[in-house]
Design a protein around this motif. Structure first.
Motif, short mmCIF file in Angstrom:
data_model
loop_
_atom_site.label_atom_id
_atom_site.label_comp_id
_atom_site.label_asym_id
_atom_site.label_seq_id
_atom_site.Cartn_x
_atom_site.Cartn_y
_atom_site.Cartn_z
N GLY A 13 0.77 -1.23 0.00
CA GLY A 13 0.00 0.00 0.00
C GLY A 13 0.81 1.28 0.00
O GLY A 13 0.39 2.26 0.60
N VAL A 14 1.98 1.31 -0.67
CA VAL A 14 2.80 2.53 -0.68
C VAL A 14 2.65 3.29 -2.00
O VAL A 14 3.38 4.23 -2.26
CB VAL A 14 4.30 2.21 -0.41
CG1 VAL A 14 4.51 1.69 0.99
CG2 VAL A 14 4.81 1.23 -1.47
N ALA A 15 1.70 2.88 -2.85
CA ALA A 15 1.36 3.53 -4.11
C ALA A 15 2.25 3.08 -5.28
O ALA A 15 2.59 3.85 -6.15
CB ALA A 15 1.37 5.04 -3.97
N LYS A 16 2.58 1.78 -5.31
CA LYS A 16 3.32 1.23 -6.45
C LYS A 16 2.43 1.32 -7.69
O LYS A 16 2.81 1.88 -8.71
CB LYS A 16 3.71 -0.23 -6.19
CG LYS A 16 4.72 -0.44 -5.11
CD LYS A 16 5.10 -1.91 -4.93
CE LYS A 16 4.01 -2.71 -4.26
NZ LYS A 16 3.79 -2.40 -2.85
N THR A 17 1.23 0.75 -7.59
CA THR A 17 0.33 0.70 -8.73
C THR A 17 -0.07 2.11 -9.16
O THR A 17 -0.04 2.45 -10.35
CB THR A 17 -0.92 -0.13 -8.39
OG1 THR A 17 -0.49 -1.42 -7.97
CG2 THR A 17 -1.86 -0.25 -9.57
N THR A 18 -0.42 2.95 -8.19
CA THR A 18 -0.83 4.33 -8.49
C THR A 18 0.28 5.07 -9.20
O THR A 18 0.04 5.84 -10.13
CB THR A 18 -1.22 5.04 -7.18
OG1 THR A 18 -2.27 4.30 -6.55
CG2 THR A 18 -1.67 6.46 -7.42
N GLN A 42 -2.74 -9.55 -8.03
CA GLN A 42 -3.91 -8.78 -7.61
C GLN A 42 -4.54 -8.05 -8.80
O GLN A 42 -5.69 -7.70 -8.76
CB GLN A 42 -3.51 -7.69 -6.61
CG GLN A 42 -3.15 -8.15 -5.24
CD GLN A 42 -3.02 -6.95 -4.33
OE1 GLN A 42 -3.97 -6.55 -3.67
NE2 GLN A 42 -1.86 -6.34 -4.29
N PRO A 220 1.74 14.47 -2.75
CA PRO A 220 0.87 14.73 -1.59
C PRO A 220 -0.26 13.74 -1.48
O PRO A 220 -0.67 13.16 -2.48
CB PRO A 220 0.34 16.13 -1.86
CG PRO A 220 0.43 16.30 -3.34
CD PRO A 220 1.57 15.45 -3.81
N SER A 222 -3.96 12.92 -1.37
CA SER A 222 -5.16 13.62 -1.82
C SER A 222 -6.21 12.59 -2.23
O SER A 222 -5.90 11.63 -2.91
CB SER A 222 -4.85 14.51 -3.03
OG SER A 222 -6.00 14.70 -3.80
N ASN A 229 -8.27 6.65 -9.50
CA ASN A 229 -8.07 5.19 -9.65
C ASN A 229 -9.39 4.49 -9.83
O ASN A 229 -9.52 3.56 -10.63
CB ASN A 229 -7.36 4.61 -8.43
CG ASN A 229 -5.88 4.95 -8.39
OD1 ASN A 229 -5.32 5.40 -9.37
ND2 ASN A 229 -5.25 4.74 -7.25
N LYS B 11 -4.47 -7.52 0.02
CA LYS B 11 -4.20 -6.14 -0.41
C LYS B 11 -3.24 -5.53 0.59
O LYS B 11 -3.41 -5.68 1.82
CB LYS B 11 -5.50 -5.35 -0.48
CG LYS B 11 -5.33 -3.87 -0.81
CD LYS B 11 -4.98 -3.64 -2.28
CE LYS B 11 -4.65 -2.19 -2.57
NZ LYS B 11 -3.21 -1.85 -2.46
N GLY B 12 -2.21 -4.85 0.06
CA GLY B 12 -1.23 -4.28 0.95
C GLY B 12 -1.68 -2.97 1.58
O GLY B 12 -2.46 -2.24 0.98
N GLU B 155 -11.39 1.89 -0.70
CA GLU B 155 -10.93 2.38 -2.00
C GLU B 155 -11.04 1.26 -3.02
O GLU B 155 -11.12 0.09 -2.68
CB GLU B 155 -9.48 2.87 -1.88
CG GLU B 155 -9.34 3.99 -0.85
CD GLU B 155 -8.56 5.19 -1.34
OE1 GLU B 155 -7.95 5.09 -2.42
OE2 GLU B 155 -8.58 6.22 -0.66
N1 LIG Z 1 -1.10 10.37 -3.24
C1 LIG Z 1 -2.13 9.64 -2.79
N2 LIG Z 1 -3.10 10.26 -2.07
C2 LIG Z 1 -4.13 9.54 -1.59
N3 LIG Z 1 -4.32 8.23 -1.78
C3 LIG Z 1 -3.39 7.57 -2.49
C4 LIG Z 1 -2.25 8.21 -3.04
N4 LIG Z 1 -1.51 7.30 -3.71
C5 LIG Z 1 -2.16 6.11 -3.57
N5 LIG Z 1 -3.30 6.28 -2.87
C6 LIG Z 1 -4.27 5.24 -2.46
O1 LIG Z 1 -3.62 4.42 -1.52
C7 LIG Z 1 -3.96 3.05 -1.73
C8 LIG Z 1 -2.67 2.28 -1.97
O2 LIG Z 1 -2.13 2.61 -3.23
P1 LIG Z 1 -1.70 1.46 -4.25
O3 LIG Z 1 -2.73 0.40 -4.29
O4 LIG Z 1 -1.31 2.11 -5.52
O5 LIG Z 1 -0.40 0.90 -3.49
P2 LIG Z 1 0.44 -0.40 -3.84
O6 LIG Z 1 1.79 -0.20 -3.27
O7 LIG Z 1 0.33 -0.68 -5.29
O8 LIG Z 1 -0.35 -1.54 -3.01
P3 LIG Z 1 -0.04 -3.13 -3.06
O9 LIG Z 1 1.13 -3.30 -2.13
O10 LIG Z 1 -1.30 -3.78 -2.53
O11 LIG Z 1 0.25 -3.48 -4.47
C9 LIG Z 1 -4.93 3.02 -2.91
O12 LIG Z 1 -6.25 2.94 -2.40
C10 LIG Z 1 -4.69 4.35 -3.63
O13 LIG Z 1 -5.85 4.84 -4.25
#
Ligand SMILES: Nc1ncnc2c1ncn2[C@@H]1O[C@H](COP(=O)(O)OP(=O)(O)OP(=O)(O)O)[C@@H](O)[C@H]1O
Ligand SMILES: Nc1ncnc2c1ncn2[C@@H]1O[C@H](COP(=O)(O)OP(=O)(O)OP(=O)(O)O)[C@@H](O)[C@H]1O
Ligand SMILES: [Mg+2]
Ligand SMILES: [Mg+2]
Lengths: 247, 247
Positions: A13-18, A42, A220, A222, A229, B11-12, B155
């Motif tokens: 959940g550190v925003a890799k996919t985002t 996933q 940031p 947001s 997403n 989910k992470g 989310e």
């Molecule tokens: N800058 C941001 N501001 C707010 N929410 C964010 C931001 N970036 C990501 N998110 C949210 O945080 C959550 C985690 O992001 P994401 O799924 O991209 O992480 P990940 O590292 O790919 O997770 P995983 O480890 O499960 O693959 C998602 O719900 C996403 O919408």
């Protein structure tokens, strides 16, 4: 010739996919030819790319399975899909079966690299999204990459794992992929009005800033990102959409 | 006799560790005897429990390795540590080696269950933190559990994985652990002033509310949680500390 960048961090959940999703579109806006690869069972990245009308026949799981069995690969038109200016290779839950099999298969670290190598000529950038683990899938992604971007949110649990991640990348550089470089650490979901995030950002810069680049742009937190997403849009497009609808 | 509860979601970053950590202390405050088990190689839970003076000799990775090799287990005093009213079994990165070996070992799904069974008499609750995956470690945790709590942030990416997770749990119930129940879905990191989170919470309730309990208490997003994790305190203690220092 494309630069292959893996986006990896075993912390969830550190925003890799985002990051892969928004980077792909931003590079597309700059006129770059981009291929995004979903390498997480996933399949979150695939869900964002997918449009109502698309039917996925072949995913990266199928291509990896053929590669593992030393069978000829499908035509790239079968597993490369397009959305606007961006091409992508989708994933599916079956990639977790591939992960289990990779462990038993000798010399399997470069399977993804061999799939992506012939595609380099067609793109400027190939971005790989990975799962929250340091298992065989992420090892394959790091073995195929020219460089790695490490997204991290400025919190205690996320910074803990950086040592294991950098150790793993250095091992891969020594044993499998001598060319892999650190593209840098990307601070994500930052709430810089809080002391916690200010302090942790400083800590990360002090601990890693000498040996590795830390991107100046901190992303940031947001709610717009979660909204974008959900609607399968990039933050840029969503922002434009918001501006159009609200004004 | 203790109730064994696994906290799981592939989910992470949905607050699995944070939930186990704060639940352990809240149950302790209520006078319950609690054992927390860190079953994630990332060892985030262990990092929160660990005090400066503690030296970890034996972790769950060592105990699992002995169990896999059919050797007698260490004394429980060697691998159960205490912090205030709460006992915990720590983890280490070596648990990822155990995960790789579990795949090759026949009939290994109940190894954790066999380790925890004799400890049931000593506690009221045993809480298990898991890694962001549906691999052999989480399968072991679900095979040992009487019930499972599914934390999820409201989310898009997080709700996508619920189908795979519930399918996996139903398979485990059928083939390995007929007693496992769904304790419920816990909505975490909720920002209920946003439309996104209101909408997704409704969607989850509509999609899963009939077959499964959804805890009424939604955990709000608050930077205090990240701060408490960083200082190795529960949200309750951190809150009290804040009140004392600020007033
Ligand atoms: N800058 C941001 N501001 C707010 N929410 C964010 C931001 N970036 C990501 N998110 C949210 O945080 C959550 C985690 O992001 P994401 O799924 O991209 O992480 P990940 O590292 O790919 O997770 P995983 O480890 O499960 O693959 C998602 O719900 C996403 O919408
Ligand atoms: N209610 C909350 N408000 C704000 N931040 C939170 C909240 N709950 C958890 N967090 C923060 O969100 C991040 C993710 O939480 P946590 O690490 O507990 O999730 P996880 O599911 O255990 O992650 P992983 O999948 O990597 O094991 C942490 O930095 C944590 O401090
Ligand atoms: Mg992801
Ligand atoms: Mg965790």
């Amino acid at each position: 010739k494309a630069k292959i960048i893996a986006v990896a961090n075993q912390k969830g959940g550190v925003a890799k996919t985002t990051s892969v999703w928004n980077m792909a579109f931003s590079l597309g806006e700059l006129g770059k030819r981009v291929l995004a690869v979903d390498f997480d069972p996933q399949s979150n990245l695939t869900a964002s790319f997918l449009e109502e009308t698309m039917i996925l026949k072949t995913t990266i799981a199928d291509v990896m399975t053929k590669a593992m069995d030393e069978e000829s690969l499908p035509n790239k038109e079968e597993y490369i899909y397009s959305r606007g200016k961006i091409d992508f290779i989708p994933s599916s839950i079956h990639l977790s079966v591939v992960e289990a099999n990779l462990r038993m298969e000798m010399g399997s670290e470069k399977l993804l690299a061999n799939i992506l190598e012939p595609l380099r000529a067609l793109y400027d950038f190939i971005l790989i999204d990975t799962n929250p683990s340091l298992g065989p899938l992420t090892i394959n992604a790091l073995s195929a990459a020219d460089s790695v971007i490490i997204p991290i949110n400025p919190e205690f649990y996320a910074t803990m794992g950086l040592t294991d991640l950098t150790k793993t990348i250095l091992k891969i550089r020594k044993r499998i992929n001598p060319g892999i470089q650190f593209e840098g650490i990307l601070m994500t979901m930052c709430d810089m009005q809080t002391n916690l995030h200010k302090e942790v950002c400083l800590e990360v810069t002090e601990a890693y800033g000498n040996g590795m680049k830390i991107f100046k742009g901190q992303i940031p937190r947001s709610i717009r990102v979660g909204e974008a997403n959900r609607y399968g849009m990039s933050v840029i497009d969503f922002d434009i959409l918001q501006k159009i609808t609200y004004n």
